[in-house]
Scaffold this active site. Sequence first.
Site, short mmCIF file in Angstrom:
data_model
loop_
_atom_site.label_atom_id
_atom_site.label_comp_id
_atom_site.label_asym_id
_atom_site.label_seq_id
_atom_site.Cartn_x
_atom_site.Cartn_y
_atom_site.Cartn_z
CG ASP A 103 -66.94 89.06 51.37
OD1 ASP A 103 -65.85 89.61 51.55
OD2 ASP A 103 -67.25 88.50 50.29
CG ASP A 160 -71.94 85.08 53.03
OD1 ASP A 160 -71.74 85.31 51.82
OD2 ASP A 160 -71.78 85.93 53.94
CG ASP A 167 -72.57 88.64 56.66
OD1 ASP A 167 -72.60 87.99 55.59
OD2 ASP A 167 -72.20 89.81 56.73
MG LIG Z 1 -71.80 88.04 53.68
#
Ligand SMILES: [Mg+2]
Length: 250
Positions: free
Chosen positions: A15, A13, A192
């Site tokens: 961000d 991923d 995240d």
């Molecule tokens: Mg993310």
Amino acid sequence: MLDVNEDYALFLDFDGTLVDIVERPDAVVVDPSLPGTLTRLQERLGGALAIISGRPVAFLDGRFVPHEFDMAGLHGLEHRIAGRLSMCDPDEHPALREMVERLSKIVADKEGILIEDKGCSVAIHWRLAPHEKDFALATAHAAVEALGADYRVQHGKAVAEILPSAAGKGKVIERFLHESPYKGRRPIFVGDDLTDENGFKAVNAHGGLSVRIGAGETIAKVRLGTPADLRHCLSTWAFEGTLPIKGDDC
Ligand SMILES: [Mg+2]
């Protein structure tokens, strides 16, 4: 300790995973060491490295010039696999395009609420206006109710995104795993956020390794503290050859 070697496919991923989350999504900064680390890892993995993000591919490419890593953008609506690019056409989403205009008017007098128009999806951000969370969520859900079953709401950190129902990180990771050079490799996915959980589900189903950055409920098997911790782990793997994950650091 997990010694990870060259037989893996690595999905990352963007961000909150490779880079720190910032208040305004367009202000995100890539650590200067990251492109070199990813390039070395890509070589080590026979090309089986891809960034899996909700951002458009064009935005991500702009952060990694002159590199063009394999990617899934817009939660898989567009992707580049082994260098072959498949893009999403906003003209195929006329109802969404109309909705983006309506949403822009609806939030016009709401300071701190940002509409991020991604062409084939739209995100409503309230990071700058936490007190507007309920309003933003209600707006997103009302929009999807009006759009019908072809669209859904994807929840994230201080963001709700309206995207075609067919999109999802788990689905696009499956797609990568059916194509060379990803096919036959054991997947690792690092994310995240809530939007990454179905990616974790997909790699867990393949006997792979799921890694969650930061706190929060998750089905990921391993947890790391911050994007900086992950960058350190990836650099160790890239330049020393193994990824000895030991929980909160490498
Ligand atoms: Mg993310």
